[in-house]
Design an enzyme around this catalytic site. Sequence first.
Site, short mmCIF file in Angstrom:
data_model
loop_
_atom_site.label_atom_id
_atom_site.label_comp_id
_atom_site.label_asym_id
_atom_site.label_seq_id
_atom_site.Cartn_x
_atom_site.Cartn_y
_atom_site.Cartn_z
N THR A 5 37.51 32.77 41.51
CA THR A 5 38.78 32.08 42.42
C THR A 5 38.47 32.11 43.95
O THR A 5 37.88 32.95 44.26
CB THR A 5 39.88 33.29 42.20
OG1 THR A 5 39.96 33.61 40.95
CG2 THR A 5 41.26 32.64 42.64
N ILE A 56 47.93 35.46 38.88
CA ILE A 56 47.70 36.98 38.74
C ILE A 56 48.94 37.75 39.03
O ILE A 56 49.26 38.75 38.36
CB ILE A 56 46.37 37.27 40.05
CG1 ILE A 56 45.19 36.56 39.48
CG2 ILE A 56 46.22 38.68 39.87
CD1 ILE A 56 44.12 36.75 40.56
N ASP A 82 57.20 33.93 47.04
CA ASP A 82 56.23 32.77 46.78
C ASP A 82 56.58 31.45 47.42
O ASP A 82 57.76 31.07 47.22
CB ASP A 82 55.68 32.63 45.46
CG ASP A 82 54.35 31.63 45.34
OD1 ASP A 82 53.36 32.32 45.12
OD2 ASP A 82 54.47 30.31 45.80
N CYS A 131 44.54 43.79 46.06
CA CYS A 131 43.17 43.10 45.08
C CYS A 131 42.68 41.77 45.44
O CYS A 131 42.43 41.38 44.42
CB CYS A 131 43.39 43.38 43.66
SG CYS A 131 43.44 45.15 43.15
N ARG A 189 42.80 39.74 48.83
CA ARG A 189 41.70 39.51 49.86
C ARG A 189 41.88 40.51 51.07
O ARG A 189 42.75 40.72 51.63
CB ARG A 189 41.74 38.01 50.63
CG ARG A 189 41.15 37.00 49.39
CD ARG A 189 39.55 36.63 49.41
NE ARG A 189 39.06 35.65 48.71
CZ ARG A 189 38.86 35.84 47.41
NH1 ARG A 189 38.99 37.10 46.69
NH2 ARG A 189 38.25 34.82 46.83
N GLU A 243 33.07 43.62 54.33
CA GLU A 243 32.59 43.97 53.20
C GLU A 243 31.19 44.33 53.20
O GLU A 243 30.52 43.45 53.23
CB GLU A 243 33.10 43.52 51.85
CG GLU A 243 34.86 43.41 51.67
CD GLU A 243 35.25 42.64 50.49
OE1 GLU A 243 34.54 42.07 49.53
OE2 GLU A 243 36.51 42.58 50.26
N HIS A 247 35.24 45.84 45.67
CA HIS A 247 35.74 44.91 45.20
C HIS A 247 35.31 44.42 43.99
O HIS A 247 34.40 43.59 43.57
CB HIS A 247 35.03 43.62 46.26
CG HIS A 247 35.58 42.30 46.45
ND1 HIS A 247 35.78 41.55 47.19
CD2 HIS A 247 36.18 41.50 45.33
CE1 HIS A 247 36.10 40.32 47.15
NE2 HIS A 247 36.75 40.33 45.85
N GLY A 296 37.59 43.34 41.53
CA GLY A 296 38.60 42.66 40.96
C GLY A 296 38.04 41.65 39.83
O GLY A 296 38.83 41.70 38.49
#
Length: 529
Positions: free
Chosen positions: A80, A158, A177, A236, A238, A267, A285, A287
Amino acid sequence: IKMAPISIKRILISESVDPCCKKILQENGIQVTEKQNMSKDDLIAEIKDYDGLVVRSATKVTADVINATGNLQIIGRAGTGVDNVDVDTATKKGIIVMNTPSGNTISAAELTCTLLMSLSRHVPQAAMSMKAGNWDRKKFMGAEMYGKILGIVGLGRIGKEVATRMQSFGMKTIGYDPITPPEVTATWGVDQMSLEQLWPQCDYITVHTPLMPSTAGLLNDTSFAKCKKGVKVVNCARGGIIDEDALLRALESGQCGGAGLDVFVEEPPKNRALVNHPNVISCPHLGASTKEAQARCGQDIALQIVDMVMGKGLVGAVNAQVLASTFSPGSHQWIKLGEAVGVVLKSCTTSKQPFSQVQITTQGDCLKGSSGYMTSAVMVGLLTDVSKSCPNLVNSLTLAKESGIKVTRNHSEGLTQGACEVEISVNGSSYRATGSVQGGAPVLLELNHSVFRQPVSLTGNLLFLKATASPQLLPSVTGLLATAGVEMESFSAPATRSGDQWYCVGLSSLLGDLGALKPLVKEAAQLSV
């Protein structure tokens, strides 16, 4: 006729993608090379030989990499988001960027729920304590999730899956949203509201948005201050959607009661203060790190590429929406027409360039949804050889904008037959051409107010002449062509004979020099379609 706009023979997979990806691509006649852990310089050297590149999140497809490509046509991300791809540069180069938006939905949602539950019962901390030989029952007193309010920021795939799962624990789900309508989220039990209304109600908050300027630091000192004291947060999505410094301050003051983090701004994170905080549980990371998600993403990206090459459809493209409608039957003859009309106008105005404005009008019910790709196609024809980059349907409007050309498009319905009219402005004067598709092939109906008696078939070598009608015109032109050793294959005359009109001659090959025609005609232009 189905359209296969893109030919992809060789693909480079630059990191570990599920083996099914390579298998599906190879079964469909595409050569696949897998090379992992390449440095940026290795990738720049390697990429020249490929039509396609498939990545996950480790490969950084920067402007340098994209500009080093020779004939790259697609960048596919098995996952994604496309944070690791410079989409703007890819678009300018005419490269399609594609991702697999649904491949890891379930895995990301399940990890989010796991972190929410772990936060409420201190499971990781209790497990570590046990390993250290302790038995601290009082220290890890938790809270039930039943009856608590979960705020979900970002109600896409998600966010929706998290909502339905946490409702089974008896949680009340509220959310925000900017795109998904409230009446839609209501059907999956999420009461939508503004962020201002949401912050003070939540016992738990989870974020599921892309990272972009409007979402960076969405949870910051100001928003934490509006929340309930002790609110627990999960990210979870970014790194950076929750301001890391503000989160640490909120944890230290007790305003935030705990955080579950799978993603970080950097990261792996070098600043360990958050990871080491006793109320933070974190993962590296993970996910999308399930066998199922990796298989699904690998399969999705391969099938999306194959469907595109086979002309079945375009799914998952983030920068080439204009292409999605080019997979309808018959569309590629219209695209050919658009490009050809663009080339005709460009050839007839070469001496007067550059053009500043282009107006494209599609006509007829059959072209109702096509003005997007028709506009792009016309611009491909007009910009070919003008701009240094190779114009295609993906980048032609971007290139036009960069060249300072104003492009407008219209559509007029009600006509049974479809047609496309293009008008360009060059130094204050305007030039116009109208074309259509007849018998499955593109034809020119009119050029600068000269309507052709027989529509001009837009294929092969064409010579356009502007001249006053006279009995001598055709014999003189034929004689001149014969001297040059060129055969006349067709001749289209205008319907009216008054004043200067445009004629079109089909040639066996292009003339070496148009200068010889000067005494006979006012203007001449030739092109190959």
